[in-house]
Write a protein that holds these residues in place. Structure first.
Motif, PDB file in Angstrom:
ATOM      1  N   PRO A  82       0.820  -1.212   0.000  1.00  0.00           N
ATOM      2  CA  PRO A  82       0.000   0.000   0.000  1.00  0.00           C
ATOM      3  C   PRO A  82       0.858   1.267   0.000  1.00  0.00           C
ATOM      4  N   TYR A  83       0.299   2.336  -0.543  1.00  0.00           N
ATOM      5  CA  TYR A  83       1.041   3.591  -0.631  1.00  0.00           C
ATOM      6  C   TYR A  83       0.096   4.783  -0.596  1.00  0.00           C
ATOM      7  N   ALA A  84       0.671   5.924  -0.258  1.00  0.00           N
ATOM      8  CA  ALA A  84      -0.050   7.196  -0.273  1.00  0.00           C
ATOM      9  C   ALA A  84       0.594   8.093  -1.319  1.00  0.00           C
ATOM     10  N   MET A  85      -0.237   8.768  -2.118  1.00  0.00           N
ATOM     11  CA  MET A  85       0.276   9.619  -3.188  1.00  0.00           C
ATOM     12  C   MET A  85       0.728  10.977  -2.666  1.00  0.00           C
ATOM     13  N   ASN A  86       1.715  11.521  -3.359  1.00  0.00           N
ATOM     14  CA  ASN A  86       2.294  12.819  -3.042  1.00  0.00           C
ATOM     15  C   ASN A  86       1.772  13.843  -4.041  1.00  0.00           C
ATOM     16  N   TYR A  87       1.141  14.900  -3.557  1.00  0.00           N
ATOM     17  CA  TYR A  87       0.673  15.957  -4.449  1.00  0.00           C
ATOM     18  C   TYR A  87       0.551  17.259  -3.672  1.00  0.00           C
ATOM     19  N   ALA A  88       0.352  18.335  -4.390  1.00  0.00           N
ATOM     20  CA  ALA A  88       0.202  19.664  -3.791  1.00  0.00           C
ATOM     21  C   ALA A  88      -1.173  20.203  -4.162  1.00  0.00           C
ATOM     22  N   GLY A  89      -1.365  21.512  -4.022  1.00  0.00           N
ATOM     23  CA  GLY A  89      -2.635  22.067  -4.450  1.00  0.00           C
ATOM     24  C   GLY A  89      -2.880  23.487  -4.000  1.00  0.00           C
ATOM     25  N   HIS A  90      -3.867  24.076  -4.652  1.00  0.00           N
ATOM     26  CA  HIS A  90      -4.412  25.371  -4.238  1.00  0.00           C
ATOM     27  C   HIS A  90      -5.681  25.102  -3.441  1.00  0.00           C
ATOM     28  N   GLN A  91      -5.757  25.647  -2.232  1.00  0.00           N
ATOM     29  CA  GLN A  91      -6.935  25.477  -1.392  1.00  0.00           C
ATOM     30  C   GLN A  91      -7.597  26.826  -1.181  1.00  0.00           C
ATOM     31  N   PHE A  92      -8.864  26.896  -1.596  1.00  0.00           N
ATOM     32  CA  PHE A  92      -9.634  28.144  -1.524  1.00  0.00           C
ATOM     33  C   PHE A  92      -8.885  29.285  -2.215  1.00  0.00           C
ATOM     34  N   GLY A  93      -8.228  28.939  -3.320  1.00  0.00           N
ATOM     35  CA  GLY A  93      -7.554  29.935  -4.147  1.00  0.00           C
ATOM     36  C   GLY A  93      -6.145  30.267  -3.721  1.00  0.00           C
ATOM     37  N   ASN A  94      -5.664  29.673  -2.632  1.00  0.00           N
ATOM     38  CA  ASN A  94      -4.327  29.969  -2.119  1.00  0.00           C
ATOM     39  C   ASN A  94      -3.424  28.751  -2.264  1.00  0.00           C
ATOM     40  N   TRP A  95      -2.170  29.005  -2.615  1.00  0.00           N
ATOM     41  CA  TRP A  95      -1.204  27.924  -2.764  1.00  0.00           C
ATOM     42  C   TRP A  95      -0.917  27.311  -1.395  1.00  0.00           C
ATOM     43  N   ALA A  96      -1.099  26.006  -1.281  1.00  0.00           N
ATOM     44  CA  ALA A  96      -0.920  25.320   0.004  1.00  0.00           C
ATOM     45  C   ALA A  96       0.331  24.469   0.041  1.00  0.00           C
ATOM     46  N   GLY A  97       1.037  24.356  -1.087  1.00  0.00           N
ATOM     47  CA  GLY A  97       2.232  23.527  -1.105  1.00  0.00           C
ATOM     48  C   GLY A  97       1.902  22.050  -1.082  1.00  0.00           C
ATOM     49  N   GLN A  98       2.816  21.260  -0.558  1.00  0.00           N
ATOM     50  CA  GLN A  98       2.616  19.813  -0.509  1.00  0.00           C
ATOM     51  C   GLN A  98       1.423  19.467   0.381  1.00  0.00           C
ATOM     52  N   LEU A  99       0.578  18.578  -0.123  1.00  0.00           N
ATOM     53  CA  LEU A  99      -0.583  18.096   0.628  1.00  0.00           C
ATOM     54  C   LEU A  99      -0.526  16.570   0.721  1.00  0.00           C
ATOM     55  N   GLY A 100      -0.876  15.891  -0.368  1.00  0.00           N
ATOM     56  CA  GLY A 100      -0.774  14.436  -0.409  1.00  0.00           C
ATOM     57  C   GLY A 100      -1.955  13.721   0.220  1.00  0.00           C
TER      58      GLY A 100
END
Length: 521
Positions: A82-100
């Motif tokens: 099993p594994y968890a994916m690594n990703y980032a994102g914009h949350q509510f229009g703001n850059w949040a960096g790494q999330l995953g």
């Protein structure tokens, strides 16, 4: 259970060399290996027979202890990691960096009848991406996602699926409305099923880190396994890939608007690269028609993710994906052309969709005016979105305006309080609509049949899900099964289920879980 294991994501893409689950920054890796938390006393609450069949699980297998053990995280499938994916994102229009994947763990990918599916547990424990959270889920939110995933599929909306809902036997501390009053709740795990859980944020992560090597590996992988019609990995192919994602996203959002679904948290890390509805958190269905409504308490002030803004947010998110892919393409013009075309294409799709909801086969110059006036009228008095369009199919070309108004009045929350001015506005619209129907060649029964195929009679209204949750908290799971069966045929009349074809009850207007929810919901 004998699965044909494939696992291309974890065999073809780079892994995090660190094996622990300590929250940290993870670079140059698409995922981290993790082990699900072992639940103390897993208990199967419900499973979808259709999804089980989809992935090759028989009824006998789904009701044995091995099924519960595997899909609660208690046991690991042989020959899998099993594994968890690594990703980032914009949350509510703001850059949040790494999330995953903070509370999602991918068990494996399997193949059945030439189709590939990723099996993912939600609520199975901490990962390196859990940040300050525990990676667990509660029964409340798990019921909502389990029921909604299947309801959306049967509505014809692109979505991830849900195989199972399992109690863990453990309790989880949650602050439902983030107001400083946490309480312990029953823990649960669901198994989500989709061809892939890759998101916009996967690409944003590596682009933001200027890790073009991994960005290219991920993009090539995604094209190879999920967009096989794109044959190569040139800049032209990357442009074609972006256009395909934009088209799938536009189709998904058009379906949301058709059935009155509000996602509630359209962050870029919650946007599927396959145009699937993903990450069911504070979602909801429109009760009364209100383009400004959002079910998300976190979004209450700005209403960024309100119903009427979903197409614009989809476009905004696509801009972020275009920015992420730009280093591979190094040409702004073709990406801008796709983005510029999105709005025009969406408006055409939306108009076509609304014509279908109104039972209009042929386009007419007056249709846009008719649709605009309808939107204005729906705001004049609290009007149930689902009931209105379902009742509209009952109108006949020869009906008087008064007869038609009487039919539609079932959708009004307080018909006795309709003002004379509002009634006049509706009578005028009905007159224009009836005149428009005269241009259609289809008979009234044929038109009704077509309209009822796109206007559902039953949706998972917020209060319905809340009733199922409250019953389940008392160990009564019968309503989960009742709603699951009901929502498999949302366009059918189902006379025995008529009680669910009803407006939101007054008690649900302000009730937590029925009107507004948080991201922990």
């Amino acid at each position: 259970m004998q699965f044909q294991i494939t696992n291309p994501f974890s065999t073809e893409l780079p892994a995090d060399p660190n094996q622990d689950t300590v929250p940290r920054a993870v670079t140059k890796a698409c995922f981290s290996y993790v082990t699900p938390r072992i639940p103390s006393n897993p208990q199967l609450v419900h499973y979808s027979k259709e999804v089980a069949q989809l992935i090759g699980i028989t009824t006998a297998e789904a009701t044995n202890t091995a099924f519960t053990a595997i899909f609660s995280g208690k046991e690991i499938l042989p020959n899998t990691r099993p594994y968890a994916m690594n990703y980032a994102g914009h949350q509510f229009g703001n850059w949040a960096g790494q999330l995953g994947d903070g509370r999602a763990i991918n068990l494996t990918q399997i193949q059945h009848l030439q189709q590939k599916y990723t099996l993912q547990l939600k609520g199975a424990g901490a990962t390196p991406y859990s940040r300050r959270a525990d990676g667990l889920a509660v029964l409340r939110s798990s019921i909502r996602e389990h029921l909604c995933s299947e309801a959306m599929h049967h509505l014809g909306v692109p979505t991830t699926r849900s195989l199972s809902l399992i109690l863990t036997g453990d309790t989880v501390l949650r602050d439902v409305l983030y107001d400083g009053h946490p309480e312990y709740e029953k823990g649960a795990v669901i198994c989500r099923v989709a061809p892939s859980f890759i998101r916009f944020g996967n690409f944003e992560l590596f682009s933001s880190q200027k890790d073009l090597q991994t960005l290219k590996l991920l993009t090539n992988f995604t094209i190879k396994h999920h967009f096989p019609e794109i044959k190569g990995t040139s800049k032209t192919d990357y442009i074609a890939f972006f256009k395909a994602v934009a088209d799938k996203t536009r189709t998904m959002v058009t379906h949301w608007q058709r059935v009155g679904f509000v996602h509630g948290v359209m962050n870029t890390d919650n946007m599927s690269i396959l145009g699937l509805t993903i990450d069911y958190g504070p979602y909801g269905w429109l009760e009364d028609y209100n383009p400004d409504w959002t079910p998300n308490t976190t979004d209450r002030e700005n209403r960024r993710y309100r119903f009427g803004n979903q197409p614009q947010i989809a476009l905004w998110n696509l801009y972020q994906l275009a920015n992420a892919l730009f280093p591979l393409i190094e040409q702004a013009a073709p990406l801008e052309a796709i983005l510029d075309a999105f709005q025009t294409q969406y408006e055409a799709d939306y108009t076509s969709m609304m014509r279908n909801k109104l039972g209009l086969c042929m386009a007419a110059e007056t249709d846009l005016e008719l649709l605009q006036l309808l939107s204005q009228n729906l705001l004049l008095h609290e009007t149930d979105y689902t009931i209105f369009f379902r009742k509209l199919s009952e109108l006949q070309k020869t009906d008087s305006e008064e007869t038609a108004f009487e039919i539609l009045s079932e959708a009004f929350y307080k018909p006795e309080k309709i003002s004379p001015q509002t009634q006049d506005s509706w009578l005028y619209w009905i007159t224009q609509y009836t005149l428009r129907l005269q241009k259609e060649t289809a008979s009234d029964p044929d038109r009704k049949s077509r309209m009822n195929a796109v206007n559902p009679k039953y949706v998972l209204r917020n209060y319905m899900a809340q009733l199922a949750i409250e019953a389940a908290e008392k160990e009564d799971y019968s309503l989960i099964e009742e709603l699951h069966i009901l929502l498999k045929k949302p366009y059918h009349e189902q006379p025995n289920a008529q009680k669910w074809f009803a407006k939101r009850p007054d008690w649900a207007r302000q009730k937590i879980g029925s009107s507004m929810l948080s991201c922990s919901s």
